[in-house]
Scaffold this motif. Structure first.
Motif, PDB file in Angstrom:
ATOM      1  N   GLY A 132      25.418  16.411   1.726  1.00  0.00           N
ATOM      2  CA  GLY A 132      25.406  17.566   2.610  1.00  0.00           C
ATOM      3  C   GLY A 132      25.615  18.840   1.827  1.00  0.00           C
ATOM      4  N   LYS A 133      25.433  19.934   2.473  1.00  0.00           N
ATOM      5  CA  LYS A 133      25.571  21.228   1.824  1.00  0.00           C
ATOM      6  C   LYS A 133      26.960  21.357   1.189  1.00  0.00           C
ATOM      7  CE  LYS A 133      24.464  25.998   2.589  1.00  0.00           C
ATOM      8  NZ  LYS A 133      23.551  26.824   3.339  1.00  0.00           N
ATOM      9  N   GLY A 134      26.986  21.774  -0.067  1.00  0.00           N
ATOM     10  CA  GLY A 134      28.246  21.958  -0.761  1.00  0.00           C
ATOM     11  C   GLY A 134      28.792  20.696  -1.413  1.00  0.00           C
ATOM     12  N   HIS A 135      28.078  19.589  -1.303  1.00  0.00           N
ATOM     13  CA  HIS A 135      28.523  18.327  -1.904  1.00  0.00           C
ATOM     14  C   HIS A 135      27.478  17.858  -2.903  1.00  0.00           C
ATOM     15  CE1 HIS A 135      31.759  17.851   1.040  1.00  0.00           C
ATOM     16  NE2 HIS A 135      30.889  18.258   1.950  1.00  0.00           N
ATOM     17  N   LYS A 136      27.924  17.087  -3.879  1.00  0.00           N
ATOM     18  CA  LYS A 136      26.972  16.555  -4.848  1.00  0.00           C
ATOM     19  C   LYS A 136      26.395  15.232  -4.343  1.00  0.00           C
ATOM     20  CE  LYS A 136      29.899  13.896  -7.875  1.00  0.00           C
ATOM     21  NZ  LYS A 136      30.113  13.538  -9.234  1.00  0.00           N
TER      22      LYS A 136
END
Length: 151
Positions: A132-136
């Motif tokens: 998800g956005k902001g996660h690797k």
């Protein structure tokens, strides 16, 4: 009592609804439709006429790949995951020698389910699952089960 049957196009809305509740990267109706139309092993588990779990296995070249296994959120913890996995293993063993799968590194619950069923970790796919956005991105643990020795 739990019963199993082949997935049908009529099940698509209910399957998509179960997937939406189950996790961050759900399958949609098109995924299921394509699997049914491709002749994959598409199975639902029902209890009192309600779908409580589902699984899809792709069969090719004497190998099988578990593409998805989902238990409805409200039905988790009742043994349905083990039950449908065992059914999919039994059905796959009639047509393949090995059953493969990939599981998210963070999905310890599923990883343990597969270990208890006899799967072994055979490798990893780095950054396989989108994040998800902001996660690797997340690694996939690749697992296999030798179906020639299952009973």
């Amino acid at each position: 009592m739990l019963s199993y049957r082949a997935m049908t196009h009529k099940d698509l809305p209910q399957l998509a609804a179960i997937e939406q509740e189950a996790g961050p990267h759900p399958w949609n109706q098109k995924h299921y439709r394509d699997s049914i139309d491709s002749g994959y092993l598409c199975t639902v588990a029902e209890c009192e006429g309600k779908i409580v779990a589902q699984g899809v296995v792709m069969l090719a070249a004497n190998e099988a790949s578990l593409l998805i296994l989902t238990v409805a959120r409200a039905e988790q913890g009742k043994g349905y995951g083990v039950a449908i996995l065992n059914q999919l293993i039994e059905d796959s063993s009639q047509r393949a020698d090995t059953l493969f799968l990939e599981v998210r590194e963070s999905n310890q619950k599923a990883f343990n389910l597969y270990l208890k069923a006899g799967f072994s970790e055979i490798g990893r796919r780095k950054n396989y699952y989108p994040a998800g956005k902001g996660h690797k991105a997340e690694d996939a643990i690749v697992m296999a089960l030798d179906l020639s020795i299952t009973d």
